[in-house]
Design an enzyme around this catalytic site. Structure first.
Site, mmCIF file in Angstrom:
data_model
loop_
_atom_site.group_PDB
_atom_site.id
_atom_site.type_symbol
_atom_site.label_atom_id
_atom_site.label_comp_id
_atom_site.label_asym_id
_atom_site.label_seq_id
_atom_site.Cartn_x
_atom_site.Cartn_y
_atom_site.Cartn_z
ATOM 1 N N HIS A 40 60.010 14.570 65.836
ATOM 2 C CA HIS A 40 58.900 14.360 66.773
ATOM 3 C C HIS A 40 58.159 13.072 66.424
ATOM 4 C CE1 HIS A 40 59.171 18.113 69.030
ATOM 5 N NE2 HIS A 40 59.410 18.737 67.890
ATOM 6 N N ASP A 99 59.468 20.680 62.289
ATOM 7 C CA ASP A 99 60.263 21.494 63.208
ATOM 8 C C ASP A 99 61.192 20.646 64.062
ATOM 9 O OD1 ASP A 99 57.884 20.451 64.422
ATOM 10 O OD2 ASP A 99 58.301 21.676 66.187
ATOM 11 N N GLU A 100 62.198 21.309 64.615
ATOM 12 C CA GLU A 100 63.051 20.797 65.692
ATOM 13 C C GLU A 100 63.671 19.426 65.396
ATOM 14 O OE1 GLU A 100 61.213 23.005 69.599
ATOM 15 O OE2 GLU A 100 60.341 21.072 69.067
ATOM 16 N N ASN A 101 64.064 19.213 64.165
ATOM 17 C CA ASN A 101 64.774 17.980 63.837
ATOM 18 C C ASN A 101 66.273 18.247 63.871
ATOM 19 O OD1 ASN A 101 65.684 15.516 62.834
ATOM 20 N ND2 ASN A 101 65.341 16.130 60.702
ATOM 21 N N GLU A 151 61.051 25.872 59.512
ATOM 22 C CA GLU A 151 62.212 25.087 59.099
ATOM 23 C C GLU A 151 62.059 24.516 57.687
ATOM 24 O OE1 GLU A 151 62.254 24.248 63.654
ATOM 25 O OE2 GLU A 151 60.817 24.867 62.124
#
Length: 682
Positions: free
Chosen positions: A254, A317-319, A369
């Protein structure tokens, strides 16, 4: 923590023939206190009502007691003689006694005792923060008896079930001005929430006022960011109400907003542009580049200076690591350092980041995560992933607690998903039947609601948060046994009006949007329709993040709808009551008759407002459903038998009505379907 509720109240209610719901009904409190003992009579509020403070307390108590006095005066319109609370006062109506000043920190004491007699009121607490919680309870108790403003005689002993009762506001994707933060802090305090989590950086914007890196504000903020004075004011305002404020700088993913200004810190040699859509994107900091850690060291030093709370959220998160996979140097670094996966590389990054934060006296917090065997146990794990219906929803929460981490639950509390309050209300971070040891259970700090702002702007954020946030606040404060959904909804309607008095726009914003869409004050037909629809659930309104951009219009039909269509919910419940014989048909007929004629009233409004063309079929289907309901009730009441063609036609209309319109969905379908089903077997 004391647990009086289960045993003493159950016995009390049995002795007096009451139920828990009956007690809640009488008092309209939210959150429900831990222990309540009601008495006889009322304390009558007069213009001579006054407040006295005794003991050792922080100056915030005098400020909050004065604010309470003015809010009570607004509710009662008595023109109180006392205007400011400053210390001890002889023969005061309300005496507040505090043992010590409270600290704005995790695990601070927030318990209080409230005693209301016919002649005097007392609030006693270990800390002034506990006393402030008691003042909010007392304000909710304001009522009327025989034309006089009163408080009921009672004794309340209260303390929170969880110490972390938070709200995450995403101010990165859509910037939220100061007035939005102020009024939402007031609302948080009213329902005893105690953590504001500010998500300051994401792919769509950088909102922290860094002095070291002015390029971030010039290139990555669209001119919308907080000044240091703004953040100082917000933190002071929150602390005044006993609310902690923690920052989030989301790394290493992000990271688009950071890389727009500093592309050399990225994992790919490319030109970065500020993201306008929603979703998961590839730009990622390069964990093998020492310049990244120098940058973060300077940035985090600034953030740590502004935010006094010892907890610092690093996101994490969300990597997906796509840019890592494409970078030969990063792949070589991973091989040389025995880092087998991208998750291993991110753990390497997280540990280096944690060491930076430790230097500034900060504890690391991150989305789940970040939890790996190598991550130090001093980190707080923020659980968010999974299908939140069932155990899998809280698996990372329990895994973290069992592994020795303190942890906070957000899965199940994503209010931006636009689920009804009932679904969030029944999500419990640590139910009694969960297989956890006392030590593991103690590591579950509580929960935090999330309001991601892809589809939320300052004009609509209140209606996306409130009043549902109050239901979650109750789950995090009140005893586990408080789970009556029907009574929650009844009290929520009352609390919603009280929250509006604090300046929230969750009620008024609907009419503002409808008047804009209608280009007229004549919005009653639109109100009838919007009260029975809800926005599409989850992220289906913006599938794959490709319909809406940062600057798309967000004052449309779906933005006027709310997650709980109360009129529709009550209608569906009334149909059940009717079919069970406990409700007269005429009550349903009156509403259905209004609905059946509504489309003809909506059409002229649509004709003068192209923005409403998207609801034409929705409106038509709504009126068609109402006609079917009237016909079904007529057959049921007369004992008539429907034709097979009628049943087939009804099923077709029901199916067509399930199609969304204006990115919203009709919520009365189940009630109409029940009426049709009642006639199927005849």
């Amino acid at each position: 923590m004391k647990r009086f509720f289960q045993y003493q109240l159950t016995l009390l209610f049995l002795l007096f023939g009451l139920s828990l719901s009956a007690q809640e009904t009488a008092l309209n409190l939210m959150p429900v206190p831990e222990q309540i003992e009601t008495g006889e009579g009322q304390f009558v509020i007069t213009k001579r009502f006054s407040i006295s403070l005794t003991g050792d307390y922080h100056e915030r108590l005098a400020h909050e007691a004065t604010r309470f006095l003015r809010r009570l005066d607004q509710k009662t319109a008595l023109f109180f003689d006392q205007h400011k609370v400053s210390g001890e006062r002889t023969n005061a109506s309300l005496t507040i006694t505090v043992e010590r000043p409270g600290e704005i920190r995790l695990h601070e004491e927030e318990s209080y005792q409230l005693r209301v007699g016919t002649e005097s009121i007392e609030i006693s607490a270990q800390t002034d923060i506990g006393a402030i919680r008691g003042l909010e309870t007392l304000l909710q108790l304001t009522g009327a008896t025989n034309g006089q403003s009163t408080f009921p005689v009672l004794t309340i002993n209260d303390s929170p079930r969880f110490h972390w009762r938070g709200l995450m506001l995403d101010v990165a994707r859509h910037f939220m001005p100061m007035d939005v933060l102020y009024r939402n802090l007031d609302a948080m305090a009213a329902v005893k929430l105690n953590v504001l989590h500010l998500h300051l950086v994401d792919d769509q914007g950088f909102r922290f006022p860094t002095k070291a890196f002015p390029e971030l504000l010039e290139l990555s903020s669209d001119g919308q960011y907080y000044t240091r004075e703004d953040l100082d004011d917000i933190i002071a305002y929150a602390h005044q109400r006993g609310i902690r404020v923690i920052p989030e700088i989301d790394v290493p993913g992000h990271a688009t907003a950071i890389l727009v200004a500093f592309p050399e810190l990225g994992s790919k040699d490319t030109t970065y542009t500020l993201e306008r859509y929603s979703g998961i994107f590839d730009p990622t900091l390069d964990p093998t580049n020492d310049a990244v850690y120098d940058f973060l060291d300077q940035l985090f030093a600034e953030v740590a200076e502004v935010f006094p709370d010892p907890y610092f959220h690093i996101g994490g998160d969300e990597n997906l690591g796509r840019h890592w996979n494409e970078n030969k140097d990063i792949q070589a670094f991973m091989k040389a350092n025995n880092l087998a996966t991208n998750h291993d590389l991110q753990t390497y990054f997280n540990i280096r980041v944690q060491k930076i934060l430790n230097k500034y006296g900060k504890h690391t917090m991150g989305w789940d995560e970040i939890m790996t065997p190598e991550m130090p146990k001093s980190a707080i794990i923020h659980s968010w992933r999974g299908n939140w219906e069932g155990l899998v929803a809280k698996q990372t929460l329990y895994d973290a607690a069992r592994a020795g981490y303190e942890t906070v639950l957000s899965n199940g509390y994503y209010l931006d998903l636009m689920m009804p309050a009932s679904q969030h209300y029944l999500v419990d971070p640590a139910p009694a039947d969960m297989d956890l040891t006392p030590a593991e259970r103690s590591r579950i700090l509580g929960g935090e609601m999330c309001m991601w702002s892809e589809l939320v702007v300052p004009e609509t954020i209140d209606s996306r948060l409130w009043p549902r946030a109050a239901a979650v606040a109750e789950r995090l404060w009140s005893p586990e046994e408080v789970q009556d959904v029907q009574d929650m909804y009844r009290r929520l309607a009352i609390i919603s009006l009280q929250l509006e008095q604090l300046g929230l726009k969750h009620i008024s914003s609907r009419n503002v949007i409808l008047r804009k869409l209608a280009k007229s004050k004549d919005i009653e037909p639109l109100k009838v329709l919007v009260e029975v629809v809800e926005p599409m659930k989850g992220y289906t309104r913006n599938t794959n993040g490709t319909l809406y951009t940062t600057f798309s219009p967000f004052m449309l039909w779906a933005d006027a709808a709310t997650a709980d269509a109360t009129v529709a919910r009550v209608f569906n419940e009334d149909v059940e009551r009717y079919l069970s014989g406990s409700l007269e048909a005429n009550q349903l007929r009156t509403q259905l008759d209004l609905w059946s004629k509504n489309h003809k009233k909506v059409l002229p409004i649509i004709n003068r407002s192209p923005a409403l063309l998207e609801i034409e079929s929705l409106s038509e289907n709504f009126s068609r459903l109402a006609v079917i309901g009237l016909e079904a009730i007529g057959l049921i009441e007369s004992g008539g038998k429907p034709s097979s063609g009628w049943v087939t036609q009804c099923q077709q209309v029901l199916e067509e009505a399930r199609e969304s319109g204006g990115r919203t969905e009709l919520q009365v379908i189940s009630g109409i379907a029940m009426l049709v089903d009642e006639l199927k077997g005849l």
